[in-house]
Design an enzyme around this catalytic site. Structure first.
Site, PDB file in Angstrom:
ATOM      1  N   GLY A 250      -8.439  -1.691   5.732  1.00  0.00           N
ATOM      2  CA  GLY A 250      -8.029  -2.388   6.068  1.00  0.00           C
ATOM      3  C   GLY A 250      -9.367  -3.584   5.802  1.00  0.00           C
ATOM      4  O   GLY A 250      -9.860  -4.115   5.476  1.00  0.00           O
TER       5      GLY A 250
ATOM      6  N   ASP B  80     -13.604  -8.294   0.593  1.00  0.00           N
ATOM      7  CA  ASP B  80     -13.419  -7.058   0.536  1.00  0.00           C
ATOM      8  C   ASP B  80     -14.723  -6.228   0.751  1.00  0.00           C
ATOM      9  O   ASP B  80     -15.044  -6.669  -0.105  1.00  0.00           O
ATOM     10  CB  ASP B  80     -12.636  -7.263  -0.814  1.00  0.00           C
TER      11      ASP B  80
ATOM     12  N   LYS C  83     -12.292  -2.822  -7.976  1.00  0.00           N
ATOM     13  CA  LYS C  83     -12.558  -1.452  -8.163  1.00  0.00           C
ATOM     14  C   LYS C  83     -12.618  -0.713  -9.654  1.00  0.00           C
ATOM     15  O   LYS C  83     -13.630  -0.060  -9.701  1.00  0.00           O
ATOM     16  CB  LYS C  83     -10.814  -1.090  -8.394  1.00  0.00           C
TER      17      LYS C  83
ATOM     18  N   ARG D 232     -14.409  -3.212   0.790  1.00  0.00           N
ATOM     19  CA  ARG D 232     -14.452  -2.114   0.316  1.00  0.00           C
ATOM     20  C   ARG D 232     -16.069  -1.569  -0.493  1.00  0.00           C
ATOM     21  O   ARG D 232     -16.347  -2.372  -1.402  1.00  0.00           O
ATOM     22  CB  ARG D 232     -13.463  -1.792  -0.497  1.00  0.00           C
TER      23      ARG D 232
ATOM     24  N   CYS E 226       0.852  -0.895  -0.122  1.00  0.00           N
ATOM     25  CA  CYS E 226       0.006   0.400  -0.089  1.00  0.00           C
ATOM     26  C   CYS E 226       0.828   1.290   0.131  1.00  0.00           C
ATOM     27  O   CYS E 226       0.837   2.530  -0.444  1.00  0.00           O
ATOM     28  CB  CYS E 226      -0.922  -0.037   1.498  1.00  0.00           C
TER      29      CYS E 226
END
Length: 213
Positions: A103, A136, A164, A138, A77
């Site tokens: 996270g 995930d 994404k 997100r 990252c």
């Protein structure tokens, strides 16, 4: 993963949360967007004007305290963030959207619990699942809203993550080009990155990773 519920962002009108930010990668502007539902503040770092004939070079980066601030080698990252800012500086214009989704969306405390499980041999996806979270969690809706607020609708996206790309396209941000960002690979994160390739479909050349073992 994203949902169909709307998100709302807010910018201060009295004294704008918008200022210059000199960095080792050039003079960016920092602009803060407040997410009403979560009460979290997200950031857009911009360099140059966001209007031009070419798609804007964009990095959507999820917060990683351990990697971004502490230089952890468990992930890639920190190097990805620095590389994105450097590439934007070289291009002369672009944007980093910094999301407060630590996270992979489970928060710092849960991430460190996941690290504990990984220390015992569990991979990065199964660790999240064992803690009762999605692999995930997100949600990129807020990133899409921030980009639209900046009048950005077409991007060259710096990412290895196909989810994404798909989410951004579904949210009205056209990903004209996906640019892989393979940096910071080392002995401490080889297994982590290999899991992302094998189980999440990330765009990373496994052979080049394995050469570093």
């Amino acid at each position: 993963m994203g949902s169909n519920n709307e998100v709302s962002i807010h910018e201060a009108k009295d004294i704008p949360a918008d200022a210059s930010l000199p960095t080792e990668f050039g003079n960016f502007r920092i602009r803060v967007f407040h997410e009403q539902s979560t009460k979290l503040d997200h950031v857009a770092l911009t360099l140059g004007d966001m209007i031009g004939p070419d798609p804007v070079l964009v990095r959507i980066h999820s917060e990683c305290l351990t990697g971004d601030a502490f230089g952890s080698l468990r992930c890639d990252c920190g190097p990805q963030l620095k590389s994105a800012m450097e590439l934007i500086h070289e291009a002369g214009w672009g944007c980093v959207v910094y999301l407060r989704q630590e996270g992979r969306g489970i928060g710092l405390r849960e991430k460190i619990k996941a690290y504990h499980l990984q220390d015992e041999g569990v991979d990065t996806l199964d660790a999240n699942i064992m803690l009762g979270h999605p692999a995930d969690a997100r949600d990129y809706r807020i990133a899409a809203e921030i980009l639209k607020a900046l009048n950005i609708t077409g991007v060259s996206l710096l990412t290895n993550n196909p989810d994404k790309v798909q989410q951004m396209n579904n949210l009205g941000i056209e990903v004209i080009e996906q640019i892989p960002l393979v940096v910071g690979v080392g002995a401490d994160n080889i297994e982590y990155l290999s899991t992302k390739v094998q189980r999440m479909g990330h765009s990373i050349d496994l052979e080049s990773i394995n050469d570093k073992k």
